[in-house]
Write an enzyme that holds these catalytic residues in place. Structure first.
Site, short mmCIF file in Angstrom:
data_model
loop_
_atom_site.label_atom_id
_atom_site.label_comp_id
_atom_site.label_asym_id
_atom_site.label_seq_id
_atom_site.Cartn_x
_atom_site.Cartn_y
_atom_site.Cartn_z
N GLY A 8 0.07 6.23 -14.24
CA GLY A 8 1.34 6.47 -13.53
C GLY A 8 1.92 5.17 -13.01
O GLY A 8 2.39 5.09 -11.88
N SER A 10 4.55 3.64 -14.10
CA SER A 10 5.98 3.44 -14.42
C SER A 10 6.89 3.43 -13.20
O SER A 10 7.98 2.86 -13.24
CB SER A 10 6.45 4.54 -15.40
OG SER A 10 6.00 5.81 -14.97
N ASN A 88 -3.77 6.70 -10.36
CA ASN A 88 -2.62 6.91 -9.47
C ASN A 88 -1.73 8.06 -9.91
O ASN A 88 -1.04 8.65 -9.07
CB ASN A 88 -1.82 5.59 -9.41
CG ASN A 88 -0.44 5.79 -8.84
OD1 ASN A 88 -0.26 5.89 -7.63
ND2 ASN A 88 0.58 5.88 -9.71
N SER A 140 -4.57 11.54 -0.97
CA SER A 140 -3.46 11.83 -0.06
C SER A 140 -3.99 12.32 1.28
O SER A 140 -5.08 12.90 1.37
CB SER A 140 -2.58 12.92 -0.68
OG SER A 140 -1.63 13.36 0.25
N TYR A 153 -2.14 20.97 -4.27
CA TYR A 153 -2.18 19.51 -4.12
C TYR A 153 -3.33 19.09 -3.19
O TYR A 153 -4.08 18.17 -3.49
CB TYR A 153 -0.82 19.07 -3.56
CG TYR A 153 -0.57 17.58 -3.50
CD1 TYR A 153 -0.26 16.86 -4.64
CD2 TYR A 153 -0.62 16.91 -2.28
CE1 TYR A 153 0.00 15.49 -4.56
CE2 TYR A 153 -0.36 15.56 -2.20
CZ TYR A 153 -0.05 14.85 -3.34
OH TYR A 153 0.21 13.50 -3.26
N ALA A 155 -6.09 20.73 -2.57
CA ALA A 155 -7.37 20.96 -3.27
C ALA A 155 -7.63 19.87 -4.29
O ALA A 155 -8.75 19.35 -4.41
CB ALA A 155 -7.34 22.33 -3.96
N LYS A 157 -6.49 16.76 -4.35
CA LYS A 157 -6.75 15.45 -3.75
C LYS A 157 -8.11 15.44 -3.05
O LYS A 157 -8.79 14.41 -3.02
CB LYS A 157 -5.62 15.09 -2.78
CG LYS A 157 -4.26 14.88 -3.46
CD LYS A 157 -4.32 13.77 -4.49
CE LYS A 157 -2.94 13.35 -4.97
NZ LYS A 157 -2.97 12.30 -6.00
N ILE A 186 5.26 8.36 1.84
CA ILE A 186 5.68 7.08 1.26
C ILE A 186 7.00 7.30 0.51
O ILE A 186 7.14 8.29 -0.23
CB ILE A 186 4.60 6.56 0.27
CG1 ILE A 186 3.21 6.51 0.94
CG2 ILE A 186 5.00 5.20 -0.29
CD1 ILE A 186 3.07 5.62 2.16
#
Ligand code: NAP
Length: 242
Positions: A8, A10, A88, A140, A153, A155, A157, A186
């Protein structure tokens, strides 16, 4: 030649990480899923720093794509070393659990958890042979604290944090450290539409963070200076309770 692979890479945090690792002299392998235009921008910015950039397009959650592209790169570049891996790539698909579709659950889990597995197991082999490596997983605050509307999300992370701690114990003797970085809010495409003002009062430093602020922590963990830090989760969240 020493390489860093950033999944990730980009956009957002991934791009910032690519640039910091380029500053450290690493040649950069930029993984992306579909956004070629943004990936090319990262690539151009990396090359401005005097190192090479290569784009590797694959969906981290798809074992066959990872094998086709990444395993092929590793096969063709046996004389080179990926010293740093930053897992990432990630997405969020928020919903209350009672309304969450199986697709929303699986997409988020597959990219974070299967993505970690598919990529890391290929890259760690050569690190074990070379007896040096830095693996940094972007998790996170959600994976530490749990956030409502993000059971998928959170779970995913939290799973990556468990994997970080387990893998660190498997590979530590071989000079490989494995750590997680847990950002709070962020400013990237992922948080577009979230009202910073509404959350400001909850964040001790009273603002969202920047991708650069996360990337600086990743760069430190990727450096030889962090050789005695492993199996840790470092929060970059402006002091939010976690
Ligand atoms: P972003 O700006 O939305 O960028 C996401 C990146 O992940 C893009 O490069 C995207 O590639 C890539 N990606 C998505 N799915 C992928 C897949 N299946 N395979 C390969 N690449 C894929 O997100 P971000 O804010 O920078 O987030 C980066 C990481 O930090 C994520 O793991 C996220 O969960 C975590 N994080 C972010 C925040 C935040 O507040 N922003 C907070 C905590 C944690 P394309 O460009 O090709 O789509």
């Amino acid at each position: 030649m020493k390489f860093a692979l950033v999944t990730g890479g980009s956009r957002g945090i991934g791009r910032a990480v690519c640039l910091k690792l380029a500053d450290m002299g690493y040649h950069i392998l930029i993984n992306y899923q579909s956004n070629l235009e943004e990936a090319k921008k990262t690539s151009a910015l990396v090359e401005e720093k005097g190192v090479t950039a290569q784009l590797l397009k694959f969906d981290v959650s798809k074992e066959n794509e990872v094998n086709e592209v990444l395993a092929a790169w590793l096969d063709a570049n046996k004389d080179k070393a990926i010293e740093v891996l930053v897992n990432n790539a990630g997405i969020r698909k928020d919903n209350l659990l009672m309304f969450m579709s199986a697709d929303e659950w699986h997409k988020v889990m597959d990219i974070a958890v299967d993505g970690f597995f598919n990529v890391t197991r290929l890259v760690v082999k050569d690190m074990l042979v070379k007896k040096y490596g830095r693996i940094i997983n972007i998790t996170s605050l959600s994976g530490l604290k749990g956030l409502p509307g993000q059971t998928n999300y959170s779970a995913s992370k939290a799973a990556v944090i468990g994997a970080t701690k387990a893998l660190a114990q498997e590979v530590g003797r071989r000079g490989i450290t494995v750590n997680a970085v847990a950002p709070g809010f962020i400013k990237t495409d992922m948080t577009e539409g979230i009202d910073e003002k509404a959350f400001r009062t909850l964040i001790p430093v009273a603002r969202f963070g920047s991708a650069d602020e996360v990337a600086d922590t990743v760069a430190f963990l990727a450096s030889p200076k962090a050789s005695y830090i492993s199996a840790q989760v470092i929060s970059v969240n402006g002091g939010l309770y976690s």
